[in-house]
Write an enzyme that holds these catalytic residues in place. Structure first.
Site, mmCIF file in Angstrom:
data_model
loop_
_atom_site.group_PDB
_atom_site.id
_atom_site.type_symbol
_atom_site.label_atom_id
_atom_site.label_comp_id
_atom_site.label_asym_id
_atom_site.label_seq_id
_atom_site.Cartn_x
_atom_site.Cartn_y
_atom_site.Cartn_z
ATOM 1 N N ARG A 20 -38.773 -10.184 38.866
ATOM 2 C CA ARG A 20 -37.371 -10.559 38.623
ATOM 3 C C ARG A 20 -36.511 -9.368 38.177
ATOM 4 O O ARG A 20 -35.609 -9.513 37.358
ATOM 5 C CB ARG A 20 -37.293 -11.696 37.586
ATOM 6 C CG ARG A 20 -37.792 -13.024 38.129
ATOM 7 C CD ARG A 20 -37.706 -14.117 37.084
ATOM 8 N NE ARG A 20 -38.617 -13.859 35.978
ATOM 9 C CZ ARG A 20 -38.484 -14.355 34.752
ATOM 10 N NH1 ARG A 20 -37.457 -15.127 34.474
ATOM 11 N NH2 ARG A 20 -39.363 -14.066 33.813
ATOM 12 N N LYS A 23 -32.727 -9.875 38.592
ATOM 13 C CA LYS A 23 -32.174 -10.762 37.560
ATOM 14 C C LYS A 23 -31.842 -9.968 36.292
ATOM 15 O O LYS A 23 -30.729 -10.037 35.769
ATOM 16 C CB LYS A 23 -33.178 -11.856 37.241
ATOM 17 C CG LYS A 23 -32.819 -12.688 36.022
ATOM 18 C CD LYS A 23 -34.044 -13.434 35.491
ATOM 19 C CE LYS A 23 -33.714 -14.159 34.200
ATOM 20 N NZ LYS A 23 -32.780 -15.273 34.396
ATOM 21 N N GLY A 438 -29.692 -38.400 26.286
ATOM 22 C CA GLY A 438 -31.052 -38.057 25.884
ATOM 23 C C GLY A 438 -31.183 -36.810 25.044
ATOM 24 O O GLY A 438 -31.665 -36.852 23.923
ATOM 25 N N SER A 439 -30.727 -35.673 25.568
ATOM 26 C CA SER A 439 -30.952 -34.450 24.805
ATOM 27 C C SER A 439 -29.788 -34.175 23.867
ATOM 28 O O SER A 439 -28.634 -34.506 24.161
ATOM 29 C CB SER A 439 -31.154 -33.263 25.751
ATOM 30 O OG SER A 439 -30.032 -33.080 26.569
ATOM 31 N N ARG A 521 -30.142 -16.682 38.246
ATOM 32 C CA ARG A 521 -30.924 -17.802 37.739
ATOM 33 C C ARG A 521 -32.151 -18.046 38.625
ATOM 34 O O ARG A 521 -32.038 -18.212 39.829
ATOM 35 C CB ARG A 521 -30.078 -19.080 37.756
ATOM 36 C CG ARG A 521 -29.624 -19.529 36.388
ATOM 37 C CD ARG A 521 -30.778 -19.810 35.477
ATOM 38 N NE ARG A 521 -31.182 -21.196 35.542
ATOM 39 C CZ ARG A 521 -30.682 -22.145 34.753
ATOM 40 N NH1 ARG A 521 -29.791 -21.873 33.840
ATOM 41 N NH2 ARG A 521 -31.118 -23.379 34.872
ATOM 42 N N GLU A 611 -30.767 -35.494 45.978
ATOM 43 C CA GLU A 611 -31.166 -34.210 46.542
ATOM 44 C C GLU A 611 -32.230 -34.305 47.611
ATOM 45 O O GLU A 611 -32.312 -33.476 48.498
ATOM 46 C CB GLU A 611 -31.794 -33.380 45.430
ATOM 47 C CG GLU A 611 -30.892 -32.420 44.804
ATOM 48 C CD GLU A 611 -31.604 -31.796 43.619
ATOM 49 O OE1 GLU A 611 -31.043 -31.909 42.543
ATOM 50 O OE2 GLU A 611 -32.705 -31.240 43.784
ATOM 51 N N CYS A 649 -26.742 -37.597 37.742
ATOM 52 C CA CYS A 649 -25.552 -36.805 37.446
ATOM 53 C C CYS A 649 -25.023 -36.029 38.646
ATOM 54 O O CYS A 649 -25.227 -34.852 38.771
ATOM 55 C CB CYS A 649 -25.801 -35.864 36.287
ATOM 56 S SG CYS A 649 -27.406 -35.094 36.256
ATOM 57 N N HIS A 700 -20.060 -30.500 30.609
ATOM 58 C CA HIS A 700 -20.229 -29.149 31.155
ATOM 59 C C HIS A 700 -19.252 -28.144 30.559
ATOM 60 O O HIS A 700 -19.314 -26.966 30.850
ATOM 61 C CB HIS A 700 -20.122 -29.177 32.683
ATOM 62 C CG HIS A 700 -21.110 -30.120 33.302
ATOM 63 N ND1 HIS A 700 -20.828 -31.448 33.507
ATOM 64 C CD2 HIS A 700 -22.385 -29.947 33.692
ATOM 65 C CE1 HIS A 700 -21.890 -32.035 34.026
ATOM 66 N NE2 HIS A 700 -22.849 -31.152 34.145
ATOM 67 N N CYS A 732 -23.768 -36.521 30.791
ATOM 68 C CA CYS A 732 -25.106 -35.937 30.957
ATOM 69 C C CYS A 732 -25.657 -35.585 29.575
ATOM 70 O O CYS A 732 -25.011 -35.856 28.558
ATOM 71 C CB CYS A 732 -25.050 -34.721 31.882
ATOM 72 S SG CYS A 732 -26.673 -34.243 32.521
#
Ligand code: GLN
Ligand code: ZN
Length: 766
Positions: A20, A23, A438-439, A521, A611, A649, A700, A732
């Site tokens: 990577r 990156k 949830g998170s 990413r 997806e 989402c 977001h 989300c």
């Protein structure tokens, strides 16, 4: 049979570097720690390394222009001089390139970055071209030609890669949707630019150019088919040979169109499109070169050399060795670098893997033939035979359970209205109940502790005590905020798929199996290599701990079978449906354990359901059928009183709405804050029978929505969804946000719910 060596080609190589490197260089550059010149040096070094590896492994046609700093679609726009107008005109400097690409670019940013979306059905994201009436096309071939020159010093057979004009056009969006602007009107200008690019390549000595048209495997309108003819007639005017490159599926009803275009060669995907070989051999025109994509560019398993050889032999008999190329099915961008690194995998798994470097070998062996590479073919056969019988891949108990599924495994005991009645009595929630997805914030401290525990510098007992404290604090905060259905906060989780994969049999984790997701990413998807089973409960410890701290219901939190499958590398020796259903059976046990532990609300997230949708419409019903059934298998066995939630989402629901209804979750929470509740309109039109929580604020961004705007959204939601079926939640999970903004936003959300609740109750009394 002749033993002439066939020629080999590659369509694209991973560009992030074996470790990577790109990156890290990009991120250092963005944070000001690396100079532009140094970043370009890293990128150049990686390109040279890639070309050299491909040459050494026996590839005759090596791609160039397949190594963008950020994204190949953005590079195509830069090449054509057609970057979005709002970023200004003229030469695209590096800072400007990244301004277009990165939404989180430097503080003083004036423009929002370009939109990003999934590249066909992969997990790679590209930047969406922006089409507008005044858009100019002013080609700048300097980078293209410079890299072409560099590559030629390494290898004689260099084939530059261009994204083809019609796919590029179709991948873009119209900036001003209400203007009625038709992007096809840009085609003449765009083609003039393409002609210029091809001419420049030809003058620089290019013989072949790979021109990617993945949209040829999708459903095309007559207008777009005609556009293909117009475009390639025009490009045929330049004296270079075009390899029209298609991938990700078979050509289907576009097969005749593809082969009728005036191009010197066509590449076909014979992995996804195994069945198209005969039709392809019928359609290929005299003199055309045929590139056979026989090595899977989308997955990490060793090729079946014998099976591929049968296809190659057939093609060779029909059209002769001279006109054939052996290639991967698509660019190798979607697979990691080198399986040689993966020495820490369980059992024989490493022997079953083929990453980009191994795939190059497979291509060379297939082109060289079985006589020449007898030992490699024999070894390949041995590995396949082992894979079929290895204990780590076959679990007879799981296979039997799958074979014995009956109707009651696919449906809850009662229909939704009956369940809803029982759940109302059991849970005693107010109207418009409030909850989250949830998170809660994964603070640097949470990440630090987990990293220390993984490294072994923090003992398990201490780590668990830390997670308990975080969870307890999170429960107290939620109670103070006034939420109705609480969550434990997911502090113990690194990633919503990895967390489950690590606890399930049949999964393995690579050390270095990174693939690019977008820009800098990268993701390291788990590998599902054997039958999936759940040796132990996975989430009960944390959910029941959280539940023990509060009288409010705590929602159990699981990742759904389709999402786990979609975000992993999936075995290719059994149908995907079976993998999904095995995952569903494992999750079913988890739901039952949660229920037995007193968890009365359980959410099964399926953000990746959409997806997985096949590119072709005809293939979609079959996928949606097994995907929906996977969710139903997982949830069928819990009692009517247990409330099942799901979460998704993304905003393009219309197409899969019937499938979402068919999941038959009691409650669905969805992203909708950004699409201004438009999707509720869809739900109203099609009728959504169960409960639904349209996200009332966008997680977001760090912006805290005020009470009034949430109240207004809820009131408009009430026009499409009855008060007794409406939930109130963000759109989300909150793990990327900070605690301050989360607390304020949730307080406003709960306040808004109370306001609307009061107005609804007084209305119904009146
Ligand atoms: N439960 C997960 C979370 O809250 C869901 C994430 C997602 O939808 N991608 O983070
Ligand atoms: Zn989500």
């Amino acid at each position: 049979m002749s033993t002439a060596k066939l020629h080999t080609a590659n369509l694209g190589f991973p560009r992030i570097g074996p470790r990577r490197e790109l990156k890290f260089a990009l991120e250092s550059f963005w944070s000001g720690k690396l100079a532009e010149e140094e970043l370009l040096q890293v990128a150049k070094h990686l390109r040279l390394q890639n070309w050299t590896i491909q040459k050494q492994r026996g590839i005759d046609f090596i791609p160039t222009n397949d190594s963008p700093l950020y994204d190949q679609v953005l590079d195509a726009l830069v090449l054509l001089g057609a970057t979005p107008e709002r970023f200004g005109e003229g030469v695209v400097t590096l800072p400007r390139l990244f301004e277009m690409a990165r939404s989180s670019a430097h503080g003083s940013q004036q423009h929002t970055a370009m939109e990003m979306t999934k590249w066909f059905d992969t997990n790679y994201h590209y930047l969406v071209p922006e089409w507008s009436e005044g858009l100019k096309f002013v080609p700048d071939t300097s980078k293209l030609l410079a890299e072409f020159g560099e590559a030629r010093e390494v290898n004689a057979g260099v084939r530059p890669v261009l994204l083809g004009p019609i796919s590029l056009l179709l991948l873009g969006k119209v900036v001003d949707v209400d203007s009625g602007f038709d992007p096809l009107t840009l085609l003449p200008r765009m083609l003039t630019a393409y002609v210029q690019v091809l001419k420049d390549l030809q003058s620089a000595g290019a013989d072949w150019v790979q021109i990617d048209e993945p949209c040829l495997v999708t459903d095309l309108s007559e207008i777009h088919k005609a556009a293909y003819r117009t475009a390639y007639e025009k490009l045929a005017g330049v004296d270079v040979r075009l390899m029209l490159t298609t991938y990700f599926d078979e050509l289907g009803d576009n097969l005749d169109l593809a082969f009728s275009l005036p191009v010197a060669g066509v590449h076909v995907d014979l992995v996804r499109g195994k069945g198209q070989l005969d039709a392809v051999l019928d359609a290929v025109r005299a003199g055309q070169t045929l590139s056979l994509g026989v090595v899977d560019g989308r997955n990490i398993w060793l090729a079946d050399l014998d099976a591929a050889s049968v296809m190659i032999a057939k093609a060779q008999e029909r059209i002769g060795a001279d006109r054939l190329l052996i290639a991967p099915s698509c660019s190798l961008l979607h697979v990691p670098y080198d399986a040689q690194d993966e020495t820490a995998l369980p059992g024989e798994l490493q022997e079953w893997l083929s990453f980009a470097a191994q795939k190059l070998d497979e291509i060379a062996w297939l082109a060289g033939g079985k006589e020449k590479f007898a030992a490699d073919f024999a070894e390949n056969r041995r590995r396949h035979d082992r894979r079929k019988v290895a204990e780590s891949s076959v679990n007879t108990q799981v296979r039997d359970a799958l074979a014995q599924l009956v109707a009651t495994d696919f449906a809850r005991p009662s229909a939704y209205p009956e369940r809803a009645r029982k759940q109302r009595n059991h849970l005693r929630l107010p109207l418009l109940p409030t909850t989250t997805i949830g998170s809660f914030p994964q603070t640097p401290e949470v990440r630090k502790q987990r990293a220390a525990w993984r490294k072994g510098t923090l003992q398990t007992a201490e780590y668990e005590r830390f997670v308990e404290e975080e969870t307890a604090a999170c429960i107290r905060r939620q109670e103070r905020i006034g939420l109705d259905v609480l969550v434990h906060g997911e502090f113990e989780r690194n990633d919503m798929v990895e967390y489950f994969g690590e606890q399930l049999a049949g999964f393995a984790f690579t050390r270095n199996g990174w693939v690019q997701s977008y820009g800098s990413r990268c993701v390291k998807p788990p590998v599902i290599y054997g039958d999936v089973a759940r040796p132990n409960a996975m989430t009960v410890r944390w959910s029941s701990y959280a539940q023990s701290l509060t009288g409010k219901p705590v929602k159990g939190m699981l990742t759904g079978p389709v999402t786990i499958l979609q975000w992993s590398f999936v075995r290719d020796d059994v149908p995907e449906r079976d993998v999904a259903w095995q995952l569903a059976l494992a999750l079913r046990e988890e739901l039952l354990d949660l229920e037995a532990a007193g968890i009365r609300v359980i959410q099964l997230d399926e953000p990746a359901l959409r997806e997985g949708l096949p590119l072709r419409r005809v293939a979609r019903p079959e996928y949606l059928d097994w995907a929906v059934k996977a969710f139903r298998i997982a949830t069928a066995k819990v009692a009517d009183e247990t409330q099942v939630h799901t979460h998704m989402c993304y905003s393009e629901f219309a197409e899969i709405l019937p499938a979402i209804v068919a999941l038959d979750a009691d409650v669905l929470s969805i992203e909708s804050a950004r699409s201004r509740m438009e999707l509720l309109e869809d739900f109203r039109k099609h009728g959504y029978p169960n409960e639904i929580g349209p996200g009332v604020y966008d997680i977001h961004t760090p912006r805290v929505p005020n009470e009034e705007e949430i109240t207004a959204l809820l009131q408009s939601a009430l026009e499409s969804i009855g008060a007794e079926r409406l939930w109130v939640n963000p759109d989300c999970g909150l793990k990327t946000r900070g605690w301050d903004e989360v607390e304020s936003a949730l307080r406003n959300m709960c306040e808004a719910a109370r306001t609307v609740r009061a107005s609804v109750t007084s209305d119904s009394v009146a």
